[in-house]
Design a protein around this motif. Structure first.
Motif, PDB file in Angstrom:
ATOM      1  N   PRO A 333       0.832  -1.209   0.000  1.00 29.33           N
ATOM      2  CA  PRO A 333       0.000   0.000   0.000  1.00 29.33           C
ATOM      3  C   PRO A 333       0.867   1.260   0.000  1.00 29.33           C
ATOM      4  N   VAL A 335       0.133   4.086   1.380  1.00 26.28           N
ATOM      5  CA  VAL A 335      -0.014   4.728   2.692  1.00 26.28           C
ATOM      6  C   VAL A 335      -0.178   3.629   3.737  1.00 26.28           C
ATOM      7  N   GLN A 337      -0.973   4.077   7.001  1.00 28.68           N
ATOM      8  CA  GLN A 337      -1.988   4.376   8.008  1.00 28.68           C
ATOM      9  C   GLN A 337      -3.137   5.097   7.347  1.00 28.68           C
ATOM     10  N   ASP A 338      -4.347   4.626   7.579  1.00 27.13           N
ATOM     11  CA  ASP A 338      -5.529   5.287   7.044  1.00 27.13           C
ATOM     12  C   ASP A 338      -6.737   4.906   7.895  1.00 27.13           C
ATOM     13  N   VAL A 339      -7.923   5.160   7.355  1.00 28.30           N
ATOM     14  CA  VAL A 339      -9.167   4.819   8.043  1.00 28.30           C
ATOM     15  C   VAL A 339      -9.936   3.834   7.170  1.00 28.30           C
ATOM     16  N   TYR A 340     -10.428   2.778   7.785  1.00 25.50           N
ATOM     17  CA  TYR A 340     -11.096   1.685   7.078  1.00 25.50           C
ATOM     18  C   TYR A 340     -12.569   1.664   7.475  1.00 25.50           C
ATOM     19  N   ASP A 341     -13.450   1.454   6.497  1.00 27.63           N
ATOM     20  CA  ASP A 341     -14.880   1.361   6.776  1.00 27.63           C
ATOM     21  C   ASP A 341     -15.190  -0.057   7.251  1.00 27.63           C
ATOM     22  N   PRO A 346     -16.032   4.102  10.784  1.00 22.56           N
ATOM     23  CA  PRO A 346     -14.647   4.473  10.425  1.00 22.56           C
ATOM     24  C   PRO A 346     -13.680   3.971  11.492  1.00 22.56           C
ATOM     25  N   PRO A 348      -9.532   3.117  12.576  1.00 25.14           N
ATOM     26  CA  PRO A 348      -8.117   3.300  12.249  1.00 25.14           C
ATOM     27  C   PRO A 348      -7.513   1.990  11.745  1.00 25.14           C
ATOM     28  N   ARG A 349      -6.700   2.111  10.679  1.00 24.34           N
ATOM     29  CA  ARG A 349      -6.014   0.936  10.132  1.00 24.34           C
ATOM     30  C   ARG A 349      -4.532   1.249   9.967  1.00 24.34           C
ATOM     31  N   ILE A 350      -3.715   0.237  10.284  1.00 22.09           N
ATOM     32  CA  ILE A 350      -2.275   0.391  10.126  1.00 22.09           C
ATOM     33  C   ILE A 350      -1.703  -0.886   9.519  1.00 22.09           C
TER      34      ILE A 350
END
Length: 392
Positions: A333, A335, A337-341, A346, A348-350
């Motif tokens: 990926p 990025v 770190q982002d935000v996952y549905d 929402p 946090p995803r890492i």
């Protein structure tokens, strides 16, 4: 399971069978069933799949397919037939008569693996309870010793009581005794949780599909030596350690729990309530996902389903997409770190690698932020110093 060998003995040649009823998540290659069989000490030598609109009431797969499997099993010298779906007691009994071989299903296979892997007293009790509950439904003329027994002086049971009734009573007594012992364990855990609450301890539980790398991440975070291996259900017993977060000057409690799997038997979920209670009572869940798996979306859905079933569906989560090191450059990926549905929430995803440590520092920062958002920082002087990051 019928005559399952110990892990290091000669492995029984096994034929795997899966039936596609048009439902999602059907494993066409029966890869997961094959891994489960190997984990239990069996050797898959062939795989058979077929499509049906509905299960056959008597043989699950129908007589024609049963004849085909019988011929193939004879040609390959198979010693056991293993189905990827759960069989009713009648279907299992009819298949064994038709195929003239031991027939078992996914449920009993998972129970056998759990029985091999349980180490703690509590874990062994939980597995034994689930096994007895499973066997209690399969006592209808299952064995050749079901002859009528005469009652008499000094013998339990009345005149003409069958061996099956004695077996059922014995299993019922054992189930009652194990439930009482587990209730005692549950009370002890409740006392421990109350003590943690009084100490204002922030608790985190690692959850996820089996073999997603939970135990490896647990060891990396707390410098522990919990058993971790590239296999299904490497960890069954909950392990809890203390993790020091220097930025908030406090210790948090981190627990590694049993992994989930597709079609996890409900009896196991019920039996492992005491263990899974760690997840129910957590302030935060680290939902570990094998991002290198082609079926990670289905695995996430399975874990969410179990969490909802045990009452942990509303606990805040951080999605940890583990095994970043297993992705090639084209799948990595952009990025990390982002935000996952996650089911409309929402989350946090890492992305990280618990194996080589990439991204672990960023995860610790996320944990620090979660603790800050939940409770005010505590003075370092009132907590453990940094050199006691891992404690038993």
């Amino acid at each position: 399971m019928t005559n399952l060998p110990p892990p290091n003995s000669i492995k029984a040649p096994t034929l795997l069978v899966g039936v596609d009823f048009g439902l999602p998540n059907f494993d066409v290659e029966l890869q997961e069933l094959g891994l489960l069989a190997q984990t239990a000490g069996l050797t898959p030598v062939a795989r058979v799949t077929c499509k049906r609109r509905a299960p056959d009431a008597a043989l699950f797969i129908g007589s024609g397919k049963a004849d085909e499997i019988k011929l193939l099993a004879t040609q390959l010298g198979v010693q056991e037939i293993l189905f990827d779906q759960s069989l009713s007691p009648a279907q299992q009994r009819n298949l064994e008569r038709h195929l003239e071989l031991p027939v078992n299903d996914r449920t009993l296979l998972i129970l056998e693996i759990f029985g091999q892997r349980a180490r703690s007293h509590e874990g062994k009790l939980q597995v034994e309870l689930a096994r007895l509950q499973y066997l209690s439904t399969r006592l209808v003329r299952r064995w050749s010793h079901l002859e009528r027994q005469s009652g008499g002086i000094g013998l339990r049971g009345g005149p003409g009581e069958t061996q099956i009734e004695l077996d059922r009573r014995m299993i019922g007594d054992n189930i009652k005794r194990i439930k009482e012992r587990l209730a005692k364990v549950k009370r002890q855990r409740h006392t421990q949780r109350r003590q943690r609450d009084r100490r204002d301890t922030f608790t985190i539980s690692l959850v996820g599909y089996t073999n997603a790398g939970k135990s490896t991440l647990f060891n990396t975070l707390v410098k522990a030596r919990a058993y971790a291996a590239d296999q299904l259900f490497a960890t069954l017993d909950t392990t809890t350690r203390q993790l020091y977060l220097g930025d908030v000057g406090r210790m948090i409690s981190l627990s590694d729990t049993v992994g989930f799997i597709r079609d996890l038997p409900h009896g196991l979920i019920d039996a492992f309530q005491a263990t899974l209670q760690e997840a129910v009572d957590a302030d935060l869940l680290l939902h570990v996902v094998d991002c290198a798996s082609d079926t990670y979306l289905n695995q996430i859905a399975e874990v969410q389903g179990v969490l909802k079933e045990i009452g942990a569906g509303d606990i805040p989560q951080i999605l940890v997409f583990n095994k970043l090191d297993a992705l090639d450059d084209t799948r990595r990926p952009p990025v990390l770190q982002d935000v996952y549905d996650l089911g409309g929430v929402p989350t946090p995803r890492i992305f990280l690698s618990a194996q080589d440590g990439e991204g672990v520092a960023a995860l610790r920062q996320l944990l620090t932020e979660a603790v800050r958002a939940r409770r005010p920082a505590v003075s370092v002087a009132t907590d453990f110093p940094p050199d006691h990051e891992a404690a038993d």
